[in-house]
Enzyme design. Structure first.
Site, PDB file in Angstrom:
ATOM      1  N   HIS A   1     -67.866 -75.027  25.461  1.00  0.00           N
ATOM      2  CA  HIS A   1     -67.314 -75.904  24.641  1.00  0.00           C
ATOM      3  C   HIS A   1     -67.090 -75.756  23.331  1.00  0.00           C
ATOM      4  CE1 HIS A   1     -67.436 -79.268  28.187  1.00  0.00           C
ATOM      5  NE2 HIS A   1     -68.383 -78.299  28.716  1.00  0.00           N
TER       6      HIS A   1
ATOM      7  N   GLU B   1     -65.546 -77.503  21.150  1.00  0.00           N
ATOM      8  CA  GLU B   1     -65.333 -78.888  20.229  1.00  0.00           C
ATOM      9  C   GLU B   1     -66.957 -79.416  20.103  1.00  0.00           C
ATOM     10  OE1 GLU B   1     -65.665 -80.053  24.695  1.00  0.00           O
ATOM     11  OE2 GLU B   1     -64.800 -78.501  23.470  1.00  0.00           O
TER      12      GLU B   1
ATOM     13  N   CYS C   1     -63.503 -76.038  30.045  1.00  0.00           N
ATOM     14  CA  CYS C   1     -64.462 -76.385  31.238  1.00  0.00           C
ATOM     15  C   CYS C   1     -63.668 -77.044  32.273  1.00  0.00           C
ATOM     16  CB  CYS C   1     -65.614 -77.509  30.555  1.00  0.00           C
ATOM     17  SG  CYS C   1     -66.935 -77.539  32.050  1.00  0.00           S
TER      18      CYS C   1
END
Length: 225
Positions: free
Chosen positions: A197, A199, A89
């Site tokens: 994302h 994660e 990002c």
């Protein structure tokens, strides 16, 4: 092997804890937390992550000021030595502004902030980041951005595609990105920038685990190198 990673925090980062948590849960070792104003990285790093957020409030251009933070000279040097660098990002925006990846991230088409799970198609399975996926596999990863519209000139886009450096594409229209590109690799394959994302998708409690393979494969590849 003890996995030595680092997460860089800039003023305005808001996903650095998420990234650190993901790296610790997958590797079993907590990453070093590095402030943007530091001049040096910890020694003998295996992995560097630039997290999401709004570095410097996205003033000037998203990632433009963070790309000139003192620590970025050390990150650029580490990438040049072959250390894997992941930018997610805002981290992707920083990587383009620092010249580690081609292109730029513009305002989303429609000028709206997009925050939802999206389907991605895995385009490249030959990098240490993407080797845990199958070519053409569809995975679900969340996005949360206002400036995720990937842009590059036609010659650059042709080169990225011809060299297999498009890592992920959106399987649907999300933000107006050229050729639906969601993530790109550098020529050496050790730097990956992506807007979604991973994660945030490493545990079932998060709604899915499609992001976990990215971290697992990188850690396993580095351990066996």
């Amino acid at each position: 092997m003890t996995f030595r990673s680092a997460v860089i925090t800039f003023p305005g980062s808001n996903c650095d804890r998420d990234m650190a948590d993901a790296l610790e849960k997958v590797s079993g070792t907590a990453p070093h937390r590095v402030w943007h104003g530091d001049a040096d990285l910890p020694q003998n790093l295996d992995f560097i992550a630039l997290p999401g957020g709004f570095s410097y409030g996205d003033y000037l251009r998203s990632g433009a000021m963070a790309a000139r933070s003192p620590i970025m000279q050390a990150v650029i040097a580490a990438a040049g030595r072959g250390v894997p660098v992941l930018g997610v990002c805002n981290g992707f925006q920083v990587l383009t502004e620092a010249g580690l990846l081609p292109g730029a991230l513009l305002r989303n088409a429609g000028m709206n902030f997009v925050c939802r799970d999206v389907a991605l198609t895995v385009e490249n399975t030959q990098s240490l980041f993407t080797g845990g996926y199958d070519a053409g596999q569809t995975i679900t990863i969340p996005v949360a951005h206002h400036d995720g519209n990937y842009f590059a000139d036609a010659e650059t886009l042709d080169r990225l595609e011809g060299e297999g450096r498009v890592a992920f594409r959106y399987a649907e229209e999300v933000n107006g990105s050229a050729r639906q590109i969601a993530g790109v690799l550098n020529a050496a394959g050790n730097v990956l920038g992506m807007m979604p994302h991973p994660e945030r998708m490493i545990e079932a409690e998060q709604g899915g685990t499609d992001g976990r393979a990215l971290f697992e494969n990188a850690i396993e590849a580095l351990a066996s190198a």
